[in-house]
Scaffold this motif. Structure first.
Motif: not given
Length: 183
Positions: A151-162
Motif C-alpha cells: 500500500x505504499x507504506x514503509x516497513x513498520x512495527x507497533x508499540x503499546x505504551x500508556x
C-alpha cells in the motif's frame, strides 16, 4: 505494560535483526509476533535477506519474551525450528480495562471480527497495511509488515505504551498511525 508488535517477517533476516534491535532498546515486556514468521508465502516475492533458519535462531534467543500466533504462511514444519509456540490461531492479553485479541488476520480480522466487548482491541497483521483506529466500539490495530510492506507504506512495527497504540516505521522511527485506547 509496554508491548512491541511485529508482523509478517516472512523469513527476512535484516528485518528480524532490526526488530530485535528495537525490541532491546524499547524496554517492552513482550514481543508479540502476529504470524507469517519464517515462510515468504507463494503470493509474495522473496523478502530481502530471506534466511528462515537464521531468523528462527535469532528469534529463539528471545523465546521466553515472545508471544506469537499462527499466520497463513506458518506451519508445523516452521514450529519445529522455533522454541516458542506459533500454532495458536489467536491469543488474548488481558489488561485491567480491556482485552487485546491477537490474531494474524486471515481467520479473524476486519471482515470477520471475533466477539469483543466495547473498548477491546483487535490486533492483527496479514494485510501488511498499518491501521490504528476505532471502528464502532472496537479498536483495530495492524502494525503493518516489517519485511514486505504494501500500500505504499514503509516497513513498520507497533508499540503499546500508556494506552497509546502506535505504528512506527522500522528504519527512521516515524509514527505513521496511532490511537489512544483510554477507558
Amino acid at each position: 505494560m509496554k508491548l512491541m508488535f511485529a508482523s509478517d517477517i516472512h523469513g527476512s533476516l535484516p528485518a528480524t535483526e532490526r526488530v530485535l534491535e528495537l525490541f532491546a532498546q524499547s524496554d517492552a515486556r513482550w514481543l508479540v509476533i502476529l504470524g507469517d514468521v519464517l515462510n515468504h508465502g507463494p503470493r509474495n516475492a522473496l523478502p530481502e535477506g530471506y534466511k528462515p533458519a537464521q531468523v528462527a535462531d535469532r528469534l529463539n534467543d528471545q523465546a521466553s519474551r515472545i508471544i506469537a500466533v499462527r499466520g497463513n504462511c506458518d506451519s508445523e514444519v516452521d514450529q519445529m525450528l522455533l522454541k516458542f509456540p506459533i500454532t495458536a490461531p489467536w491469543q488474548q492479553v488481558l489488561l485491567p480495562e480491556r482485552r487485546l485479541f491477537l490474531t494474524h488476520g486471515h481467520l479473524f480480522g476486519t471482515d470477520n471480527e471475533p466477539s469483543l466487548a466495547a473498548g477491546d482491541v483487535l490486533i492483527y497483521g496479514h494485510t501488511h497495511i498499518p491501521v490504528a483506529e476505532k471502528r464502532g466500539e472496537i479498536f483495530h490495530f495492524n502494525p503493518g509488515s516489517v519485511s514486505i510492506p504494501k500500500g505504499g507504506f514503509a516497513a513498520s512495527y507497533g508499540m503499546l505504551e500508556e494506552d497509546v497504540l502506535r505504528v512506527i516505521t522500522l528504519n527512521d522511527q516515524r509514527v505513521i498511525a496511532q490511537v489512544t485506547i483510554n477507558p
